[in-house]
Design an enzyme around this catalytic site. Structure first.
Site, PDB file in Angstrom:
ATOM      1  N   LYS A  66     -27.664  30.651  -9.573  1.00 36.87           N
ATOM      2  CA  LYS A  66     -26.702  30.553  -8.454  1.00 36.87           C
ATOM      3  C   LYS A  66     -27.100  29.518  -7.588  1.00 36.87           C
ATOM      4  O   LYS A  66     -28.074  29.455  -7.101  1.00 36.87           O
ATOM      5  CB  LYS A  66     -26.724  32.178  -7.843  1.00 36.87           C
ATOM      6  N   ASP A  68     -26.673  26.929  -4.275  1.00 33.61           N
ATOM      7  CA  ASP A  68     -25.997  27.350  -2.780  1.00 33.61           C
ATOM      8  C   ASP A  68     -25.777  25.998  -2.298  1.00 33.61           C
ATOM      9  O   ASP A  68     -26.370  25.296  -1.877  1.00 33.61           O
ATOM     10  CB  ASP A  68     -27.275  27.855  -2.160  1.00 33.61           C
ATOM     11  N   GLU A 207     -31.911  31.435  -5.371  1.00 27.09           N
ATOM     12  CA  GLU A 207     -30.914  32.360  -4.470  1.00 27.09           C
ATOM     13  C   GLU A 207     -30.715  33.654  -5.448  1.00 27.09           C
ATOM     14  O   GLU A 207     -30.466  34.884  -5.033  1.00 27.09           O
ATOM     15  CB  GLU A 207     -30.026  31.821  -4.079  1.00 27.09           C
TER      16      GLU A 207
END
Length: 348
Positions: A66, A68, A207
């Protein structure tokens, strides 16, 4: 593949600050019923990941890191590149390295779906660094550091791919984006046990992870085809005030935060860590232009400087307390309201 389509008569983006809106698909030319090309859309509403506490299991799911940053779509046409944010704004000039790299891709037409990020020394996406590179919230400067991690291909060589299954779109994307460390990189998919991958991501300070159903078509909205699982919870909250401090950076002892409950704001606690000095000084300057004598929500604290609920902060936190307050909260940065901020909504 077939030759790229002719340039559409209308420009991709209007010369205005207003966001581009999705439009219904134009019908094929009845005079050319066998025309093989699909018209290139001005904009495609993004597929969004649904937050889950645990990764899904089974062979139908693929996983990615993921990232960010800012969700963007890169529209490539002959002699023309546009970078469009999640909210439909043209940020081509703000990501010059990504735009230049897109112009070198050997393709007539394409729409890449991905995340614009700035990486730290360990290769992790750093949202605060991205914000600073763009001049802070509301800033207008270009980021020479931002790169794109591309994870989907929505349009290719005159063909709409949104009705194709994810595995097919990824196959084409992997042929288009070669491995390397340039401004446009492929977000690698991993066929692995989701729990093990999540544990590894968290151990490396990432994350979280994204899970995607390998047979899913590209459907706009948060429908469950894509899932996100975070190592540390991170959500957007509105700033309703601050506690001054003569010792803290920028003079901000802590920020007071609120979330939506129905159509109104409710206080969800404060955050007093995570501020970098430069960010704190700029944040204090913005807050002082928003001062108000009237508390936006009821807060049982003294010495608070209340502000109009305009600024949106991205906050990391570990959990919620029994009385509905954030636990172990840390400030990450401000969000752009029109693009990434979705103020957290409490359950009824």
């Amino acid at each position: 593949m077939t030759k790229p389509p002719r340039q559409p008569s209308q420009p991709l983006l209007r010369k205005t600050e207003a966001p581009v809106r999705s439009r219904p698909r134009r019908p094929r030319d009845p005079a050319q019923p066998q025309l093989p090309f699909d018209p290139m859309p001005d904009r495609i509403e993004p597929c969004l990941a649904l937050l889950k506490a645990k990764p899904p299991r089974g062979p139908d799911w693929l996983f990615e890191v993921k990232w960010d940053g800012y969700r963007v779509a890169v529209h490539i046409r002959p002699n023309d590149v546009r970078i469009i944010t999640r909210g439909g704004h043209d940020w081509t000039d703000r990501f010059p390295a990504i735009a230049d790299a897109a112009r070198t891709i050997s393709i007539g037409t394409a729409i890449l779906d991905g995340e614009a990020v700035v990486l730290d020394a360990q290769g992790r996406s750093d949202f605060g660094a991205l914000q600073r590179s763009l001049g802070g919230r509301g800033g207008k400067q270009a980021s020479g550091e931002a790169i794109l991690y591309a994870f989907d291909l929505l349009y290719f060589d005159g063909h709409d791919l949104t009705r194709m299954e994810l595995s097919g779109r990824r196959h084409l994307l992997e042929d288009l984006i070669k491995e390397g460390d340039g401004p446009i990189r492929l977000s690698q998919e991993v066929e692995a046990d989701g729990d093990a991958l999540l544990a590894a991501a968290c151990a490396h300070g990432l994350e979280g992870i994204i899970a995607k159903h390998r047979d899913s078509t590209y459907r706009s909205g948060r429908l469950g085809d894509w899932l996100k699982v975070k190592c540390i919870q991170s959500e957007s909250f509105v700033i309703i005030g601050y506690e001054p401090s003569a010792l803290a950076r920028g003079g901000i002892g802590s920020l007071l935060l609120a979330a939506y409950q129905g159509d109104t704001f409710v206080y969800v606690g404060s955050v007093g860590t995570g501020f970098k000095e430069r960010d704190a000084l700029e944040l204090r300057r913005m807050l002082d232009t928003l001062k108000t004598k009237h508390a936006p929500v009821a807060v049982d604290k003294k010495g608070v400087v209340f502000v109009q609920p305009t600024l949106i902060a991205e906050i990391e936190y570990r959990a919620w307390t029994d009385d509905g307050k954030l636990r172990n909260a840390s400030y990450k940065g401000l969000r752009e309201l029109q693009d990434n901020a979705a103020i957290y909504k409490l359950g009824k």
